[in-house]
Scaffold this active site. Sequence first.
Site, PDB file in Angstrom:
ATOM      1  N   GLY B  13      38.340  46.159 -20.929  1.00 17.01           N
ATOM      2  CA  GLY B  13      38.506  44.812 -20.394  1.00 17.01           C
ATOM      3  C   GLY B  13      39.339  44.797 -19.128  1.00 17.01           C
ATOM      4  N   THR B 136      46.053  47.633 -20.676  1.00 14.64           N
ATOM      5  CA  THR B 136      45.487  46.752 -21.696  1.00 14.64           C
ATOM      6  C   THR B 136      46.358  45.526 -21.871  1.00 14.64           C
ATOM      7  OG1 THR B 136      45.064  46.430 -24.052  1.00 14.64           O
ATOM      8  CG2 THR B 136      46.559  48.195 -23.492  1.00 14.64           C
ATOM      9  N   ASP B 138      46.370  43.902 -24.461  1.00 10.62           N
ATOM     10  CA  ASP B 138      46.763  43.882 -25.876  1.00 10.62           C
ATOM     11  C   ASP B 138      48.108  44.558 -26.120  1.00 10.62           C
ATOM     12  OD1 ASP B 138      44.426  42.588 -26.535  1.00 10.62           O
ATOM     13  OD2 ASP B 138      43.345  44.437 -26.982  1.00 10.62           O
ATOM     14  N   GLY B 181      43.651  39.388 -29.046  1.00  8.88           N
ATOM     15  CA  GLY B 181      44.438  40.430 -29.692  1.00  8.88           C
ATOM     16  C   GLY B 181      43.891  40.713 -31.082  1.00  8.88           C
ATOM     17  N   ARG B 182      43.057  41.739 -31.168  1.00  7.46           N
ATOM     18  CA  ARG B 182      42.361  41.989 -32.423  1.00  7.46           C
ATOM     19  C   ARG B 182      43.307  42.505 -33.507  1.00  7.46           C
ATOM     20  NH1 ARG B 182      36.997  42.801 -33.241  1.00  7.46           N
ATOM     21  NH2 ARG B 182      36.723  42.674 -30.984  1.00  7.46           N
TER      22      ARG B 182
END
Lengths: 405, 405
Positions: B13, B136, B138, B181-182
């Site tokens: 991403g 990232t 995240d 945010g998985r």
Amino acid sequence: MSLAKILVAQGGGPTAVINQSLVGVVLEARRQAGVSKVYGARHGVRGIVNEDFVDLTQETSHNLELVAGTPASALGSTRDKPDAAYCREIFTVLQAHGITHFFYIGGNDSSDTVRIVSEEAAAASYPLRCIHIPKTIDNDLVGNDHTPGYASAARFVAQAFAGANLDNAALPGVYVGVVMGRHAGFLTAAAALGKKFDDDGPHLIYLPERDFHLDEFLRDVKATHERYGRCVIAVSEGIHDASGAPMLAKLAGDLERDAHGNVQLSGTGALADLLCEEVKARLGIKRVRGDTFGYLQRSFLGCVSDVDQREAREVGEKAVQYAFHGSRDGSVAIQRVGYYSVDYALLPLADVAGKTRTMEDHFINEAGTDVTDAFRLYLRPLLGSGMPDAFRLRPNPVEKVLGRG
Amino acid sequence: MSLAKILVAQGGGPTAVINQSLVGVVLEARRQAGVSKVYGARHGVRGIVNEDFVDLTQETSHNLELVAGTPASALGSTRDKPDAAYCREIFTVLQAHGITHFFYIGGNDSSDTVRIVSEEAAAASYPLRCIHIPKTIDNDLVGNDHTPGYASAARFVAQAFAGANLDNAALPGVYVGVVMGRHAGFLTAAAALGKKFDDDGPHLIYLPERDFHLDEFLRDVKATHERYGRCVIAVSEGIHDASGAPMLAKLAGDLERDAHGNVQLSGTGALADLLCEEVKARLGIKRVRGDTFGYLQRSFLGCVSDVDQREAREVGEKAVQYAFHGSRDGSVAIQRVGYYSVDYALLPLADVAGKTRTMEDHFINEAGTDVTDAFRLYLRPLLGSGMPDAFRLRPNPVEKVLGRG
């Protein structure tokens, strides 16, 4: 000379600059001779009937300036739309507090409230000066070149689409961004100002000023995707079919309606999801993503047009000047002068109240899927200074050695 | 001395600052003695196997600086996760072009790609220096204090919640903002930095590091709403029940999965809508609104941390320095020094590759619905300079005259 008592309130949806107008009223009112008090009503007309007032004569100029730079209605807002009985309650409270000047900052529903209050005050021979101060991100007030709040929200939408376009170019697919605006497409159209290069998105823009046909939409998306390998689309939450039925209403039958009888369009991602499903299912495109810009477009802290700030401050100041140096009630309106400056006028309340401006035809291209250069020229100066810009690497392709794929 | 040929690519991403790392690599590589070419692969590893290269030796420093300040992957990105066969294709191309140094900017999937490429190159006795450059939003790379891209996205989330809180205070109700945010809640937790006064939102924060229980959620929302008359909630897209099943999966059975087998969580407003429906139906609260921040939080043009920009540039520069002055492959990592500065290290690829960092326990409060001061202290310097601030009117209530309601 009897002393004046000011009441100011904020109605409808907050904006990035509505507090500029509030502070414009307060500071200008405190400068007028004979003003004893400047009150603010908490949560608009509801605060009036509840006698929920704060004394803004006891607020420092310093803190008022800081509040002016803060988005969202500092006094609180309301969606209440007063009827005649509600207005009688308003009078009871205004009389009890000896209010002489009433300023209401809001959109077309709020201007209609000011009109009713003004007319009822006249009918009751209650001496009250009523001024409506324009505010709406929808830019849908008649008689105004544009409305305070619109430019900052438009800047957010333009910056959002500029970024979404870059993201979509990096990871190609179809991207749908749904923008606020029930009847007027001005805010959705601002997406066009996020475009820089010919092949940039938004490639397609769908406005509530034109009927939405799902088949034509899919045809346009397919053609764009075939041409560029990707497609960025700006969609108004208010798109509707030829019968006027909102596209969202076709999705869900049990929709929330507000006090004005309007279907809830914001605060749900359903329309973006519906359109993405259609693109996936009927065009067979795999990577399809939808965002609903939601409340961020009107509330995001730190995205504001300095032009919008200045004008929002001025409409507040002008409202007080019209009230103290003029002779009638009215609605402050922004008029464009040159390229680019503005002047102000006081319109009769009945000319503005409850009416809705939509995008003029010459702002929309013939296909109904993009804006015209006339619209770009209209919006550009409103976005203010310091707009971020996007750059790309120039093509310097390396010759293939293996000569495959 | 044989000439060096550099290849740099961007994976995963996009972020607001990934082009800073790209430009850090390019400019630093162009300064090294003996470098004949600096190539960029279009769309990550896919561009390598397709021999889709651009010659960055022929790009001006001026334009590179402008691109560095532009969000999203300027070379294009990919979600491809190469297997052994894919890697053999990569070697074929690298050998054909005589590439000596490979830099891949990306997250934990991309670091795993670099690890495979590095190991296969060693097994094939192909002389290739491989460096992974962290990136990232995240913030989920192990061995890093934080990752480039996170701070700017965190700043967007903090500014968004600061504004949403003001909007919610003006028109009270329940507001749910869903954040990317998985597995790691770092980005959702950044919502806490949008809070200034004690009664400000976000009042509740739900992270994927803790199991989500719908009944407890509703109980917390009810208590907050009764206390403040409103409730602002930050929710990670990755919240899951005790079995690990995503809450979104409970909503829809037929979810899109990507090449890594992950369910698509972003690009749909379904989770926010689901939670809003639950609050409306089971708590009887009327005004409930949900936003899904979607792609704006990683792509919005004009919301960036200057600290993030500097560090993203430096990891690119450091990668080249490690490659030319060091003796092994690895992954560049950011380490915190003092309050606040950073230093860099080159970690073994196997220490970083394919691993996921989640929020440390001391960053999450006991109830699991807020962050700790340790987290606030951790994040604050990363957000950079010039954070916008929010101000409010001080309470100066006016005494009621009518003494009603």
